[in-house]
Design a protein around this motif. Structure first.
Motif, PDB file in Angstrom:
ATOM      1  N   THR A  18     -46.971   6.301   8.951  1.00 42.61           N
ATOM      2  CA  THR A  18     -47.519   7.117   7.858  1.00 42.61           C
ATOM      3  C   THR A  18     -47.842   6.202   6.688  1.00 42.61           C
ATOM      4  OG1 THR A  18     -45.322   7.565   6.961  1.00 42.61           O
ATOM      5  CG2 THR A  18     -46.229   9.169   8.520  1.00 42.61           C
ATOM      6  N   GLN A  22     -43.140  12.367   7.271  1.00 36.86           N
ATOM      7  CA  GLN A  22     -42.372  11.239   7.810  1.00 36.86           C
ATOM      8  C   GLN A  22     -41.087  11.729   8.465  1.00 36.86           C
ATOM      9  OE1 GLN A  22     -43.244   7.703   7.716  1.00 36.86           O
ATOM     10  NE2 GLN A  22     -41.718   7.971   9.344  1.00 36.86           N
ATOM     11  N   THR A  60     -54.021  13.754   7.378  1.00 35.16           N
ATOM     12  CA  THR A  60     -53.107  14.902   7.393  1.00 35.16           C
ATOM     13  C   THR A  60     -53.412  15.885   6.278  1.00 35.16           C
ATOM     14  OG1 THR A  60     -51.459  13.834   5.972  1.00 35.16           O
ATOM     15  CG2 THR A  60     -51.289  13.444   8.343  1.00 35.16           C
ATOM     16  N   LEU A  78     -51.262   7.742   9.939  1.00 32.34           N
ATOM     17  CA  LEU A  78     -51.405   9.061   9.337  1.00 32.34           C
ATOM     18  C   LEU A  78     -51.503   8.911   7.823  1.00 32.34           C
ATOM     19  CD1 LEU A  78     -49.167   9.384  11.888  1.00 32.34           C
ATOM     20  CD2 LEU A  78     -49.601  11.766  11.336  1.00 32.34           C
ATOM     21  N   ALA A  83     -45.705  13.783   1.785  1.00 36.32           N
ATOM     22  CA  ALA A  83     -45.596  12.656   2.730  1.00 36.32           C
ATOM     23  C   ALA A  83     -44.194  12.556   3.315  1.00 36.32           C
ATOM     24  CB  ALA A  83     -45.977  11.353   2.031  1.00 36.32           C
ATOM     25  N   CYS A  96     -51.408  10.257   4.245  1.00 31.15           N
ATOM     26  CA  CYS A  96     -50.752  11.396   3.591  1.00 31.15           C
ATOM     27  C   CYS A  96     -50.898  11.262   2.079  1.00 31.15           C
ATOM     28  CB  CYS A  96     -49.269  11.449   3.943  1.00 31.15           C
ATOM     29  SG  CYS A  96     -48.896  11.262   5.693  1.00 31.15           S
TER      30      CYS A  96
END
Length: 735
Positions: free
Chosen positions: A99, A79, A24, A69, A75, A71
């Motif tokens: 995440t 989320q 991301t 994902l 973050a 991050c």
């Protein structure tokens, strides 16, 4: 017994599916200052967060069961967004969506080492950036991946690359790359990034041993690298064993291919029939936005309504509207417009080539061109917004002007009558350092909620567009936003300046970029271009070359001067390197659209380059007058066929050439003009009737212009006599 069998089949199917790692973070600062408030993957493209395009791509393939994902910044925002999305619902195509916060990651290499340390990967996986827009059929890539695993025991990865013109508008010029591939298998033999160097030609140096035992190979620098890779579990391990690998291509790919120890193979999957690109710069943000609007990424188009609450419908020409829009009767939505729900557009307002978010207020008599207005933004009466981004919650008060490359940050207020210069970025609160800004990771527990709200939301107070000064008047730089504005000039970090050097103005000031009204993808994506017709190109009817007579403002003059310089260099380079006509035409059209100039300016620059070339040949005794004109205009007058469309354009071209020839050496200027005139006539660039109109035009017969008419006069007489004789012969034949 049947239910048990079904359960076994589902288990086997899940085992065959891949995991996906979504990065991301870009680990760059190209989208500053906006990414100090919101992560890049949540920035809207055609009113859809970027991460949606990536997740949609993975979901459509039906080959991915688990998505992780990675991050490093913002973050919590990511989320929070996913928690409210369709991707975590019971009907989600993903068995698992998670995440992973990696605060210490500062590069792709760091993220991959973190993945390896966590033991997440248990099989083959898709590695993809969170800013990819593509309609690629991942299933074909997966099938090829499995085949190569069987055939090549040293195989570890397949890179997905998109075949595209050098000037494709969604191709990045920040990180151009060269791939050397085995022609038979597409195994990548060597990789090198080619950073742009002003005025210098790039070269690729390769060790001959790399090509040992290779039959034929190809050198490709016409590929869009959208950072979609199918990897084996060996990939994270290699990153773990090589801590100097930071970048995915420059370090990892190049390192693997040149390593005497690893002896691993990486392949390329090159697609020409699908759309694929990364939003990795202002340039590609705009290019991909326009491609989505113009439907080159079909079926990834606005009316697909990728978000569950979207209600877009498609109208020609490329206009997309949601429900509950209030459009005043005299407002005009030109072509290529996306406009979100609950937005108001006032009387006399014109919008073209732009995306307007939800809940926006666009006042009366506003002009918005090629710009992006995000949710909740306010544009006051009489404003002019060109080639700019206005982030969510920003307010631009009445009669303000945003010039090309302006980026108005979240919650910024631009006071009325303020003119924001080209390439100006404004933030609501000062950003001192990269550490203070881009790394607004998740807020610490002891951070006060008021600061957190400002960082994560930064929404301006909603007051009357022309109302009194806001309560937050202490946060302003009056020289930038006006006396009653809110905001500060954002000054880029050194890394930003170097990265964006030559690529400023979002994309509109960029000489190399293709922003034509039809995507270059049209040559390859025809099968996916459903539901829309190719747009009819409209041409300039600009006439008469009169230097200095226009009411052009200083900004326009500077833009035209920049265009003239770039276009002149483009034509000169084409002649010196003997480029084909189509390439030169594409580059010139790119410049014209990117700098928003008329076809008159294109004709002027092209003519100047050709006449100067002729003059050089004559002055250096390289060629005689006729031979010089025949050599230059005989080959390159074809350029004018894409610059001259109407009668007035032909007359304008003749006036331009005449004026240019007036400044040549008096001993041969009349002869040069005569032979150029004949070449343009023979090449059917100008028609006979328009030659007469030009000849009788008062601008062609001023004292200054008359100095090159003497030789041409005899040719005009001959032309008229030939026409007369032809008419007489025709009459005799009729009798």
């Amino acid at each position: 017994m049947p239910p048990k069998s079904k359960k076994i089949n589902e288990s086997e199917e899940d085992e065959q599916k891949l995991q996906a790692i979504v990065l991301t973070d870009s680990y760059q600062t190209r989208f500053m200052p906006l990414t100090s408030i919101k992560p890049r993957c949540l920035l809207p493209l055609a009113n859809v967060p970027l991460i949606e395009y990536t997740l949609e791509f993975l979901a459509q393939s039906n080959h991915v069961s688990e998505v992780y994902l990675m991050c490093s910044s913002h973050a919590e925002q990511i989320q929070e967004y996913l928690d409210d999305s369709k991707w975590v619902s019971p009907s989600s195509p993903f068995k698992k969506l998670q995440t992973i916060t990696s605060h210490e990651s500062r590069s792709v290499g760091d993220a991959m080492r973190d993945i390896d340390a966590r033991g997440i990967i248990n099989g083959d996986f898709v590695l993809v950036s969170g800013d990819v827009v593509t309609n690629l059929d991942l299933g074909k890539v997966v099938k090829l991946h499995k085949l190569r695993k069987q055939q090549d025991r040293d195989y570890i990865c397949t890179m997905v690359l998109k075949q595209a013109s050098e000037l494709h508008r969604s191709r990045s010029f920040i990180e151009p790359s060269c791939f050397i591939l085995d022609k038979e298998t597409n195994r990548c033999l060597y990789y090198q990034d080619i950073p742009p160097v002003d005025g210098a030609k790039s070269t690729v140096s390769i060790d001959p041993e790399v090509l040992d035992n290779v039959g034929e190979f190809t050198v490709k620098n016409d590929l869009i690298d959208c950072h979609v890779d199918i990897c084996t579990p060996v990939v994270p391990t290699i990153f773990q064993e090589n801590f100097d690998y930071q970048d995915l291509r420059t370090d990892w790919v190049k390192g693997v291919l040149t390593s005497d120890l690893l002896k691993k193979h990486i392949y390329a999957y090159i697609t020409s029939h699908h759309y694929a690109a990364r939003v990795e710069s202002w340039q590609t943000y705009d290019g991909i936005s326009q491609d989505v609007i113009e439907r080159w990424s079909y079926p990834i188009v606005p009316e697909r309504n990728m978000l569950s609450d979207q209600t877009y419908s498609y109208e020609s020409p490329h206009v997309y509207k949601e429900h509950n829009i209030r459009l005043s009767q005299s407002s005009k939505l030109q072509s290529r417009v996306v406009i979100g729900a609950d937005t108001f557009v006032g009387d006399g307002t014109s919008i073209s080539g732009s995306v307007i978010g939800r809940g926006c207020h666009i006042g009366h008599d506003v002009t918005i061109e090629n710009s992006y207005i995000w949710n909740g933004a306010v544009i006051g009466d009489g404003c002019i917004v060109r080639h700019s981004i206005v982030a969510a919650g920003a307010v631009v008060k009445s009669n303000a002007m945003l010039n090309s490359g302006s980026v108005i940050g979240f919650g910024v207020v631009i006071d009325k009558d303020v003119v924001v210069p080209n390439e100006t970025k404004i933030v609501k609160t000062p950003i001192k350092t990269l550490q203070d800004s881009a790394m607004f990771m998740s807020s610490s527990e002891d951070e006060d909620s008021e600061d957190e709200d400002e960082v994560n939301h930064a929404v301006a107070k909603k007051n009357d567009v022309d109302g009194n000064p806001l309560d937050s008047s202490e946060v302003r730089d009056a020289n930038v936003v006006g006396a009653n504005g809110v905001g500060f000039l954002y000054e880029e970090e050194e890394d930003d300046e170097e990265t964006n050097k030559g690529y400023s103005g979002i994309m509109y000031q960029m000489a190399q970029l293709n922003v034509s009204d039809v995507s270059v993808a049209s040559t390859t994506v025809g099968a996916h271009h459903h539901g829309s017709k190719r747009k009819k190109r409209t041409y300039s009817t600009n006439s008469m070359y009169i230097s200095g007579d226009e009411d052009g403002e200083e900004e326009e003059e500077e833009e035209e001067e920049d265009f003239h310089k770039e276009a002149l260099a483009t034509v000169e380079r084409a002649m010196e390197n003997n480029h084909d006509i189509d390439t030169a035409l594409l580059e010139l059209n790119t410049l014209r659209m990117s700098m928003n100039v008329t076809y008159h300016e294109v004709r002027l620059s092209t003519s100047t380059a050709l006449v100067e070339r002729v003059d050089h040949f004559i002055a250096t005794d390289t060629l005689g007058v006729k031979d010089a004109v025949d050599k230059v205009f005989g080959q390159w007058s074809a350029l004018f066929k894409r610059q001259v469309f109407e009668d007035s354009d032909q007359i304008d071209l003749l006036l331009i050439v005449q004026k240019l020839c007036c400044h040549l050496n008096e001993s041969y200027r009349s002869m040069v003009f005569l032979f150029v005139l004949m070449q343009l006539y023979d090449a059917e660039v100008v028609e006979e009737d328009n030659v007469y109109l030009w000849w009788n035009d008062k601008e062609s017969n001023t004292e200054e212009m008359r100095v090159v008419r003497d030789k041409a006069e005899k040719w005009i007489e001959w032309l008229q006599q030939a026409e007369s004789d032809s008419e007489e012969d025709s009459e005799e034949d009729d009798e």
